[in-house]
Design a protein around this motif. Structure first.
Motif, PDB file in Angstrom:
ATOM      1  N   LYS A   1       0.410   7.425  -4.595  1.00  0.00           N
ATOM      2  CA  LYS A   1      -0.451   6.934  -3.617  1.00  0.00           C
ATOM      3  C   LYS A   1      -0.895   5.562  -3.635  1.00  0.00           C
ATOM      4  O   LYS A   1      -1.674   5.700  -4.677  1.00  0.00           O
ATOM      5  N   ALA A   2      -0.868   4.587  -2.953  1.00  0.00           N
ATOM      6  CA  ALA A   2      -1.688   3.318  -3.021  1.00  0.00           C
ATOM      7  C   ALA A   2      -2.264   3.164  -1.790  1.00  0.00           C
ATOM      8  O   ALA A   2      -1.812   3.209  -0.705  1.00  0.00           O
ATOM      9  N   GLU A   3      -3.692   3.042  -1.528  1.00  0.00           N
ATOM     10  CA  GLU A   3      -4.431   2.628  -0.585  1.00  0.00           C
ATOM     11  C   GLU A   3      -5.789   1.710  -0.624  1.00  0.00           C
ATOM     12  O   GLU A   3      -6.087   1.689  -1.587  1.00  0.00           O
ATOM     13  N   ILE A   4      -6.160   1.038   0.456  1.00  0.00           N
ATOM     14  CA  ILE A   4      -7.100   0.183   0.616  1.00  0.00           C
ATOM     15  C   ILE A   4      -8.471   0.943   1.006  1.00  0.00           C
ATOM     16  O   ILE A   4      -8.646   1.491   1.937  1.00  0.00           O
ATOM     17  N   ASP A   5      -9.458   0.915  -0.023  1.00  0.00           N
ATOM     18  CA  ASP A   5     -10.603   1.436   0.309  1.00  0.00           C
ATOM     19  C   ASP A   5     -11.401   0.203   0.785  1.00  0.00           C
ATOM     20  O   ASP A   5     -11.523  -0.570  -0.138  1.00  0.00           O
ATOM     21  N   SER A   6     -12.290   0.475   1.846  1.00  0.00           N
ATOM     22  CA  SER A   6     -13.263  -0.794   2.148  1.00  0.00           C
ATOM     23  C   SER A   6     -14.323  -1.012   1.268  1.00  0.00           C
ATOM     24  O   SER A   6     -14.739  -2.337   1.067  1.00  0.00           O
ATOM     25  N   ASN A   7     -14.654  -0.205   0.392  1.00  0.00           N
ATOM     26  CA  ASN A   7     -15.825  -0.202  -0.650  1.00  0.00           C
ATOM     27  C   ASN A   7     -15.169  -0.514  -2.056  1.00  0.00           C
ATOM     28  O   ASN A   7     -15.813  -1.473  -2.478  1.00  0.00           O
ATOM     29  N   SER A   8     -14.212   0.243  -2.527  1.00  0.00           N
ATOM     30  CA  SER A   8     -13.785   0.051  -3.823  1.00  0.00           C
ATOM     31  C   SER A   8     -12.587  -0.835  -4.140  1.00  0.00           C
ATOM     32  O   SER A   8     -12.045  -1.263  -5.136  1.00  0.00           O
ATOM     33  N   GLY A   9     -12.020  -1.393  -2.803  1.00  0.00           N
ATOM     34  CA  GLY A   9     -10.646  -2.104  -3.004  1.00  0.00           C
ATOM     35  C   GLY A   9      -9.367  -1.147  -3.141  1.00  0.00           C
ATOM     36  O   GLY A   9      -9.492  -0.244  -2.503  1.00  0.00           O
ATOM     37  N   LEU A  10      -8.563  -1.404  -3.775  1.00  0.00           N
ATOM     38  CA  LEU A  10      -7.403  -0.750  -4.042  1.00  0.00           C
ATOM     39  C   LEU A  10      -7.243   0.303  -4.957  1.00  0.00           C
ATOM     40  O   LEU A  10      -7.966   0.280  -5.943  1.00  0.00           O
ATOM     41  N   LYS A  11      -6.967   1.591  -4.369  1.00  0.00           N
ATOM     42  CA  LYS A  11      -6.941   2.615  -5.205  1.00  0.00           C
ATOM     43  C   LYS A  11      -5.643   3.257  -5.408  1.00  0.00           C
ATOM     44  O   LYS A  11      -4.812   3.353  -4.400  1.00  0.00           O
ATOM     45  N   LEU A  12      -5.442   3.607  -6.831  1.00  0.00           N
ATOM     46  CA  LEU A  12      -3.884   3.986  -7.097  1.00  0.00           C
ATOM     47  C   LEU A  12      -4.012   5.369  -7.602  1.00  0.00           C
ATOM     48  O   LEU A  12      -4.916   5.854  -8.313  1.00  0.00           O
ATOM     49  N   ASP A  13      -3.114   6.429  -7.168  1.00  0.00           N
ATOM     50  CA  ASP A  13      -3.154   7.686  -7.474  1.00  0.00           C
ATOM     51  C   ASP A  13      -1.714   8.182  -7.982  1.00  0.00           C
ATOM     52  O   ASP A  13      -0.704   7.619  -7.473  1.00  0.00           O
ATOM     53  N   GLY A  14      -1.568   9.126  -8.745  1.00  0.00           N
ATOM     54  CA  GLY A  14      -0.270   9.466  -9.309  1.00  0.00           C
ATOM     55  C   GLY A  14       0.126   9.315 -10.668  1.00  0.00           C
ATOM     56  O   GLY A  14      -0.525   8.953 -11.406  1.00  0.00           O
ATOM     57  N   ILE A  15       1.279   9.674 -10.922  1.00  0.00           N
ATOM     58  CA  ILE A  15       1.541   9.612 -12.548  1.00  0.00           C
ATOM     59  C   ILE A  15       3.137   8.768 -12.581  1.00  0.00           C
ATOM     60  O   ILE A  15       4.068   8.875 -11.878  1.00  0.00           O
ATOM     61  N   LEU A  16       2.973   7.774 -13.470  1.00  0.00           N
ATOM     62  CA  LEU A  16       3.896   7.041 -13.787  1.00  0.00           C
ATOM     63  C   LEU A  16       4.494   7.458 -15.331  1.00  0.00           C
ATOM     64  O   LEU A  16       3.807   7.428 -16.059  1.00  0.00           O
TER      65      LEU A  16
ATOM     66  N   GLY B   1      10.141   0.417  -9.969  1.00  0.00           N
ATOM     67  CA  GLY B   1       9.417   1.297  -8.867  1.00  0.00           C
ATOM     68  C   GLY B   1       8.633   0.574  -7.878  1.00  0.00           C
ATOM     69  O   GLY B   1       8.045  -0.599  -8.149  1.00  0.00           O
ATOM     70  N   LYS B   2       8.500   1.073  -6.533  1.00  0.00           N
ATOM     71  CA  LYS B   2       7.885   0.492  -5.505  1.00  0.00           C
ATOM     72  C   LYS B   2       7.094   1.639  -4.770  1.00  0.00           C
ATOM     73  O   LYS B   2       7.550   2.787  -4.472  1.00  0.00           O
ATOM     74  N   ILE B   3       5.683   1.180  -4.476  1.00  0.00           N
ATOM     75  CA  ILE B   3       5.000   1.961  -3.802  1.00  0.00           C
ATOM     76  C   ILE B   3       4.325   1.593  -2.458  1.00  0.00           C
ATOM     77  O   ILE B   3       4.060   0.256  -2.554  1.00  0.00           O
ATOM     78  N   LYS B   4       4.450   2.044  -1.248  1.00  0.00           N
ATOM     79  CA  LYS B   4       3.876   1.369  -0.174  1.00  0.00           C
ATOM     80  C   LYS B   4       2.380   1.623  -0.073  1.00  0.00           C
ATOM     81  O   LYS B   4       1.742   2.537  -0.480  1.00  0.00           O
ATOM     82  N   ILE B   5       1.898   0.410   0.298  1.00  0.00           N
ATOM     83  CA  ILE B   5       0.201   0.474   0.637  1.00  0.00           C
ATOM     84  C   ILE B   5      -0.131   1.030   1.659  1.00  0.00           C
ATOM     85  O   ILE B   5       0.410   0.607   2.865  1.00  0.00           O
ATOM     86  N   LEU B   6      -1.056   2.133   1.709  1.00  0.00           N
ATOM     87  CA  LEU B   6      -1.566   2.583   2.878  1.00  0.00           C
ATOM     88  C   LEU B   6      -2.971   1.769   3.446  1.00  0.00           C
ATOM     89  O   LEU B   6      -3.629   1.632   2.462  1.00  0.00           O
ATOM     90  N   LYS B   7      -2.681   1.451   4.673  1.00  0.00           N
ATOM     91  CA  LYS B   7      -4.226   0.697   5.049  1.00  0.00           C
ATOM     92  C   LYS B   7      -4.698   1.574   6.283  1.00  0.00           C
ATOM     93  O   LYS B   7      -3.991   1.882   6.955  1.00  0.00           O
ATOM     94  N   ASN B   8      -5.813   1.537   6.066  1.00  0.00           N
ATOM     95  CA  ASN B   8      -6.840   2.180   7.108  1.00  0.00           C
ATOM     96  C   ASN B   8      -6.861   1.414   8.529  1.00  0.00           C
ATOM     97  O   ASN B   8      -7.073   0.147   8.409  1.00  0.00           O
TER      98      ASN B   8
END
Length: 244
Positions: free
Chosen positions: A152-167, A237-244
């Motif tokens: 999972k890749a998402e933009i956090d307004s406070n801490s910037g980009l956050k990545l989760d999961g296992i490669l 590999g590719k991960i879609k960035i989720l944006k709020n």
């Protein structure tokens, strides 16, 4: 005389420990060595305030697949003035009967003081640093591949980009990876992180140190996180960035 320093750690750790003594880049090989063989250029920089002579050689290893005997390096000795850069060339070619698999050698760089022109110490050389870097190559068509789980890749307004999961590195050799944020067409890109993985090794994406979080990045046009094999430029590999 300064103590000898022997370093067998990861590339970034080597850089931090030896930057003020021996500065050589890159700190990896990771090339296919059969067929026509592989060439690698290294840049050595004298970061001291005095002229330094460096002795460069390839050492054998205890690794079952050792490629040191197939490797040539030039020059074997190089002298650099303060802030001067020098190029070191390495060529490795495995014989036709070499078995498929990953191979290893050690790049050994010794830093020595240039002898004085006059006096009793004319022939004396003081060794300051003995840097040893593990380098790997491979024989055969050991294609690079990874797997991504629960990513999972998402933009956090406070801490910037956050990545989760296992490669996970699912190839039969170690891979040198770079993680990049990219727009849809790949024209605008931001380097996020670089790291190596051994065969079957896994990496928690949440533990990555992201370069982009140290500065303000406009993610409005960036849509994907792409994992490349470094220098080769192959997309793994590719991960879609989720944006709020």
């Amino acid at each position: 005389m300064k103590s000898l320093i022997k370093i067998f750690t990861a590339a970034m750790f080597i850089t931090k420990l030896t930057f003020s003594y021996i500065n050589i880049y890159p700190l990896s090989f990771d090339k296919r060595i059969d067929g026509m063989g592989a060439i690698k250029d290294f840049i050595l920089t004298n970061t001291t305030t005095k002229t330094v002579r460096y002795q460069i050689k390839i050492d054998k290893t205890n690794f079952e697949n050792d490629m040191s005997r197939w490797t040539e390096i030039y020059p074997a000795v190089i002298t650099l003035k303060p802030s001067q850069k020098g190029q070191v060339k390495m060529y490795t070619r495995a014989p036709k009967n070499a078995k498929e698999g990953e191979y290893k050698m050690v790049l050994n760089v010794k830093e020595m003081e240039v002898p004085r022109e006059n006096g009793r110490d004319r022939k004396k050389l003081n060794v300051f640093t003995n840097l040893k870097i593990n380098l790997y190559g491979y024989v055969g068509n050991l294609d690079s591949s990874i797997s991504l789980r629960r990513v999972k890749a998402e933009i956090d307004s406070n801490s910037g980009l956050k990545l989760d999961g296992i490669l996970k590195n699912t190839s039969l050799r170690r891979v040198n990876l770079e993680v990049i944020a990219s727009d849809r067409k790949g024209k605008e890109q931001v380097l996020l992180s670089e790291f190596k993985l051994r065969a079957d090794e896994e990496k928690e994406l949440s533990e990555l140190k992201l370069y982009s979080n140290d500065k303000k990045i406009d993610y409005s046009k960036l849509e994907n996180i792409i994992v490349y094999e470094k220098e080769v430029g192959k997309e793994l590999g590719k991960i879609k960035i989720l944006k709020n």
